[in-house]
Scaffold this motif. Structure first.
Motif, PDB file in Angstrom:
ATOM      1  N   ARG A  70     -12.941   5.368  -1.373  1.00 51.68           N
ATOM      2  CA  ARG A  70     -12.323   4.632  -2.478  1.00 51.68           C
ATOM      3  C   ARG A  70     -12.913   5.082  -3.817  1.00 51.68           C
ATOM      4  N   THR A  71     -14.236   5.231  -3.845  1.00 53.27           N
ATOM      5  CA  THR A  71     -14.899   5.680  -5.072  1.00 53.27           C
ATOM      6  C   THR A  71     -14.413   7.062  -5.482  1.00 53.27           C
ATOM      7  N   LEU A  72     -14.254   7.940  -4.507  1.00 53.88           N
ATOM      8  CA  LEU A  72     -13.817   9.305  -4.803  1.00 53.88           C
ATOM      9  C   LEU A  72     -12.394   9.336  -5.334  1.00 53.88           C
ATOM     10  N   VAL A  73     -11.470   8.708  -4.615  1.00 56.00           N
ATOM     11  CA  VAL A  73     -10.055   8.869  -4.984  1.00 56.00           C
ATOM     12  C   VAL A  73      -9.705   8.123  -6.268  1.00 56.00           C
ATOM     13  N   PHE A  74     -10.514   7.118  -6.628  1.00 58.30           N
ATOM     14  CA  PHE A  74     -10.238   6.420  -7.870  1.00 58.30           C
ATOM     15  C   PHE A  74     -10.691   7.214  -9.081  1.00 58.30           C
ATOM     16  N   SER A  75     -11.534   8.197  -8.854  1.00 59.47           N
ATOM     17  CA  SER A  75     -12.011   9.008  -9.975  1.00 59.47           C
ATOM     18  C   SER A  75     -11.499  10.440  -9.922  1.00 59.47           C
ATOM     19  N   ASN A  76     -10.748  10.772  -8.869  1.00 59.95           N
ATOM     20  CA  ASN A  76     -10.338  12.158  -8.667  1.00 59.95           C
ATOM     21  C   ASN A  76      -8.916  12.180  -8.106  1.00 59.95           C
ATOM     22  N   ASP A  77      -7.956  12.463  -8.967  1.00 56.95           N
ATOM     23  CA  ASP A  77      -6.553  12.447  -8.541  1.00 56.95           C
ATOM     24  C   ASP A  77      -6.260  13.517  -7.494  1.00 56.95           C
ATOM     25  N   ALA A  78      -6.911  14.663  -7.612  1.00 56.16           N
ATOM     26  CA  ALA A  78      -6.681  15.729  -6.634  1.00 56.16           C
ATOM     27  C   ALA A  78      -7.129  15.296  -5.239  1.00 56.16           C
ATOM     28  N   ALA A  79      -8.246  14.584  -5.186  1.00 53.24           N
ATOM     29  CA  ALA A  79      -8.732  14.077  -3.898  1.00 53.24           C
ATOM     30  C   ALA A  79      -7.781  13.032  -3.338  1.00 53.24           C
ATOM     31  N   ARG A  80      -7.243  12.191  -4.198  1.00 53.34           N
ATOM     32  CA  ARG A  80      -6.286  11.166  -3.751  1.00 53.34           C
ATOM     33  C   ARG A  80      -5.043  11.813  -3.156  1.00 53.34           C
ATOM     34  N   VAL A  81      -4.538  12.837  -3.844  1.00 49.34           N
ATOM     35  CA  VAL A  81      -3.349  13.531  -3.350  1.00 49.34           C
ATOM     36  C   VAL A  81      -3.645  14.217  -2.011  1.00 49.34           C
ATOM     37  N   ARG A  82      -4.845  14.786  -1.890  1.00 47.86           N
ATOM     38  CA  ARG A  82      -5.229  15.454  -0.639  1.00 47.86           C
ATOM     39  C   ARG A  82      -5.319  14.446   0.509  1.00 47.86           C
ATOM     40  N   LEU A  83      -5.900  13.290   0.231  1.00 45.61           N
ATOM     41  CA  LEU A  83      -6.005  12.254   1.260  1.00 45.61           C
ATOM     42  C   LEU A  83      -4.625  11.750   1.660  1.00 45.61           C
ATOM     43  N   GLU A  84      -3.775  11.505   0.671  1.00 44.58           N
ATOM     44  CA  GLU A  84      -2.419  11.029   0.964  1.00 44.58           C
ATOM     45  C   GLU A  84      -1.628  12.057   1.748  1.00 44.58           C
ATOM     46  N   GLY A  85      -1.897  13.340   1.505  1.00 38.08           N
ATOM     47  CA  GLY A  85      -1.219  14.396   2.251  1.00 38.08           C
ATOM     48  C   GLY A  85      -1.566  14.365   3.728  1.00 38.08           C
ATOM     49  N   ILE A  86      -2.745  13.834   4.043  1.00 37.85           N
ATOM     50  CA  ILE A  86      -3.160  13.691   5.439  1.00 37.85           C
ATOM     51  C   ILE A  86      -2.612  12.399   6.043  1.00 37.85           C
ATOM     52  N   THR A  87      -2.795  11.296   5.329  1.00 38.97           N
ATOM     53  CA  THR A  87      -2.503   9.996   5.931  1.00 38.97           C
ATOM     54  C   THR A  87      -1.027   9.599   5.871  1.00 38.97           C
ATOM     55  N   HIS A  88      -0.356   9.902   4.782  1.00 40.26           N
ATOM     56  CA  HIS A  88       1.014   9.412   4.625  1.00 40.26           C
ATOM     57  C   HIS A  88       1.987   9.901   5.696  1.00 40.26           C
ATOM     58  N   PRO A  89       1.965  11.192   6.063  1.00 39.02           N
ATOM     59  CA  PRO A  89       2.874  11.608   7.140  1.00 39.02           C
ATOM     60  C   PRO A  89       2.591  10.888   8.460  1.00 39.02           C
ATOM     61  N   LEU A  90       1.323  10.652   8.764  1.00 40.84           N
ATOM     62  CA  LEU A  90       0.968   9.943  10.000  1.00 40.84           C
ATOM     63  C   LEU A  90       1.432   8.490   9.950  1.00 40.84           C
ATOM     64  N   ILE A  91       1.280   7.870   8.786  1.00 42.91           N
ATOM     65  CA  ILE A  91       1.719   6.476   8.627  1.00 42.91           C
ATOM     66  C   ILE A  91       3.236   6.391   8.757  1.00 42.91           C
ATOM     67  N   ARG A  92       3.950   7.294   8.114  1.00 44.62           N
ATOM     68  CA  ARG A  92       5.412   7.275   8.190  1.00 44.62           C
ATOM     69  C   ARG A  92       5.896   7.481   9.623  1.00 44.62           C
ATOM     70  N   ALA A  93       5.270   8.420  10.322  1.00 44.16           N
ATOM     71  CA  ALA A  93       5.688   8.700  11.696  1.00 44.16           C
ATOM     72  C   ALA A  93       5.474   7.488  12.592  1.00 44.16           C
ATOM     73  N   GLU A  94       4.327   6.831  12.455  1.00 42.84           N
ATOM     74  CA  GLU A  94       4.049   5.653  13.289  1.00 42.84           C
ATOM     75  C   GLU A  94       4.940   4.487  12.892  1.00 42.84           C
ATOM     76  N   THR A  95       5.237   4.359  11.615  1.00 42.92           N
ATOM     77  CA  THR A  95       6.155   3.307  11.167  1.00 42.92           C
ATOM     78  C   THR A  95       7.525   3.487  11.806  1.00 42.92           C
ATOM     79  N   GLU A  96       8.026   4.712  11.786  1.00 44.54           N
ATOM     80  CA  GLU A  96       9.335   4.982  12.378  1.00 44.54           C
ATOM     81  C   GLU A  96       9.318   4.770  13.887  1.00 44.54           C
ATOM     82  N   ARG A  97       8.200   5.100  14.522  1.00 43.93           N
ATOM     83  CA  ARG A  97       8.097   4.868  15.962  1.00 43.93           C
ATOM     84  C   ARG A  97       8.188   3.385  16.272  1.00 43.93           C
TER      85      ARG A  97
END
Length: 203
Positions: A70-97
């Motif tokens: 949380r500390t990292l992504v709130f101060s670093n937009d690039a890190a936030r985008v990188r994290l979302e690139g990992i988690t968001h597809p997994l979240i969407r896939a499980e949501t659709e399942r």
């Protein structure tokens, strides 16, 4: 299946409202719950997160160290985008399942950042916003999470404004410390409305 996207700012009471829909037999798909599962020990996101960010963001039990991240992504937009690139597809896939296996006339999908995401808005048929005043949000989150006012404001600054959420809403439940009976009445009314929209029978 007909899907209602339930959203609202942090501390608005989304979980309370979702639980009330569940009492009517409606399946709830909560993307926050999914996010916690994929970043739990052995979760599918963890190897990718460790590869991208290093072992210092992994807690001793193998889960995501949420405070550090949380500390990292709130101060670093690039890190936030990188994290979302990992988690968001997994979240969407499980949501659709989960949506695909849900039974009942409709499903409620809880998405805290629904308004902020064009992707989520196209995946639901109706947007329900749980609304409350900014000061109510701040007080609830400070009490619930033991955050400082500044921490809460920083989180809120990264979310859509109250005005933007209300503008995108098809339906609104006001939850400024409303009595539970009042929330139950509002959910009952919307449940009947969603049944009609989904082609089911009001109960």
């Amino acid at each position: 299946m007909f899907a209602v996207g339930l959203t609202g700012g942090i501390g608005s009471g989304k979980t309370t409202v979702a639980d009330l829909f569940a009492k009517h037999g409606i399946v709830i798909v909560d993307t926050d719950v999914i996010a916690h599962r994929i970043t739990a020990p052995g979760g599918p996101a963890m190897p990718l997160i460790e590869q991208a960010f290093g072992s210092r963001f992994i807690a001793p039990d193998g889960s995501l160290d949420r405070a550090k991240m949380r500390t990292l992504v709130f101060s670093n937009d690039a890190a936030r985008v990188r994290l979302e690139g990992i988690t968001h597809p997994l979240i969407r896939a499980e949501t659709e399942r989960q949506r695909g296996t849900a039974t009942g006339p409709y499903v409620v999908i809880v998405v805290p950042l629904l308004i902020e995401s064009d992707t989520w808005k196209t995946r639901v048929d109706r947007v329900l916003v749980v609304d409350c005043s900014t000061e109510t949000q701040i007080a609830r989150v400070m009490r619930r999470n033991a955050f400082s006012r500044e921490q809460v404001l920083a989180i809120m600054a990264r979310q859509a404004s109250r005005e933007a959420r209300l503008a995108a809403a098809d339906d609104v439940i006001v939850n400024d410390d409303a009595p539970l009976a009042q929330l139950e009445q509002e959910v009952r009314r919307l449940h009947r409305h969603y049944l009609a929209l989904a082609g089911g029978k009001p109960t």
